[in-house]
Design a protein around this motif. Sequence first.
Motif, short mmCIF file in Angstrom:
data_model
loop_
_atom_site.label_atom_id
_atom_site.label_comp_id
_atom_site.label_asym_id
_atom_site.label_seq_id
_atom_site.Cartn_x
_atom_site.Cartn_y
_atom_site.Cartn_z
N MET A 1 -6.36 -0.90 -8.52
CA MET A 1 -6.19 -1.31 -7.13
C MET A 1 -5.11 -2.38 -7.03
O MET A 1 -4.30 -2.35 -6.11
N ARG A 2 -5.10 -3.34 -7.98
CA ARG A 2 -4.07 -4.39 -7.94
C ARG A 2 -2.67 -3.77 -8.01
O ARG A 2 -1.77 -4.19 -7.29
N GLU A 3 -2.50 -2.78 -8.86
CA GLU A 3 -1.19 -2.11 -8.97
C GLU A 3 -0.83 -1.41 -7.67
O GLU A 3 0.32 -1.47 -7.22
N ASP A 4 -1.80 -0.73 -7.08
CA ASP A 4 -1.54 -0.03 -5.82
C ASP A 4 -1.20 -1.01 -4.70
O ASP A 4 -0.29 -0.76 -3.90
N LEU A 5 -1.90 -2.14 -4.65
CA LEU A 5 -1.60 -3.15 -3.63
C LEU A 5 -0.22 -3.75 -3.86
O LEU A 5 0.54 -3.96 -2.90
N LEU A 8 2.35 -1.30 -2.74
CA LEU A 8 2.34 -1.18 -1.28
C LEU A 8 3.14 -2.29 -0.62
O LEU A 8 3.70 -2.11 0.46
N THR A 9 3.20 -3.45 -1.26
CA THR A 9 3.83 -4.61 -0.63
C THR A 9 5.17 -4.98 -1.25
O THR A 9 5.66 -6.09 -1.05
N ARG A 14 7.20 -1.45 0.99
CA ARG A 14 6.91 -2.50 1.98
C ARG A 14 7.57 -2.18 3.32
O ARG A 14 6.96 -2.31 4.37
N GLU A 15 8.82 -1.74 3.27
CA GLU A 15 9.51 -1.40 4.51
C GLU A 15 8.88 -0.18 5.18
O GLU A 15 8.77 -0.13 6.40
N GLY A 16 8.45 0.78 4.37
CA GLY A 16 7.76 1.95 4.92
C GLY A 16 6.45 1.57 5.58
O GLY A 16 6.10 2.09 6.64
N SER A 17 5.72 0.65 4.94
CA SER A 17 4.46 0.17 5.52
C SER A 17 4.71 -0.55 6.83
O SER A 17 3.97 -0.37 7.80
N ARG A 18 5.75 -1.37 6.87
CA ARG A 18 6.06 -2.09 8.12
C ARG A 18 6.43 -1.12 9.23
O ARG A 18 6.03 -1.30 10.37
N ASN A 66 -1.50 5.40 2.69
CA ASN A 66 -1.66 4.09 2.06
C ASN A 66 -3.11 3.63 2.11
O ASN A 66 -3.64 3.09 1.15
N PHE A 67 -3.72 3.83 3.25
CA PHE A 67 -5.13 3.47 3.43
C PHE A 67 -5.97 4.22 2.41
O PHE A 67 -6.83 3.64 1.74
N ASP A 68 -5.74 5.52 2.29
CA ASP A 68 -6.49 6.33 1.33
C ASP A 68 -6.27 5.86 -0.10
O ASP A 68 -7.21 5.80 -0.89
#
Length: 157
Positions: A1-5, A8-9, A14-18, A66-68
Amino acid sequence: MREDLAALTSGSSREGSRAALRQIGTLHDARHVIFDNDTRFMFASVFDGSWDTYIDDFAHMVIGANFDKIFSHSVGFPGVADPGVKDWFVAHQAPAGAFVSSYPDLTVQQIWKDHRVDDAFQEVLDTPEFRAMLDNPANAKLVATPAFQKLLEEASA
């Protein structure tokens, strides 16, 4: 999970998430916390509108992947698009103690608009034309109004 987080950031993720969060347009902020010797996970977020609509937005938009990815590390998570996901969240949520906001009456959309208006106004303030307008006697009545004076005070704060 740490790697995935972390993935993600960082970088293009990060730009895709934003961009995805802008598409949703209701999320003020979100926090992911791993604790109790990496055995427990907390997700806390602040959003506009109803909880049902908020979860539905994640299920139907690009950010759902990302949520999944993050919640797949949680035991029994059915996937954000699964019809039972809301029941899963309710079964695993803890009640919040208290919530305090510096801007309880502003939506994400209003905040973004305020930023756009402020950016545009700041550009205007820096022009010689604006300075000339302030000094023009034809504008003296407008410049003297309390509302305009307040605007100038706020702009210089």
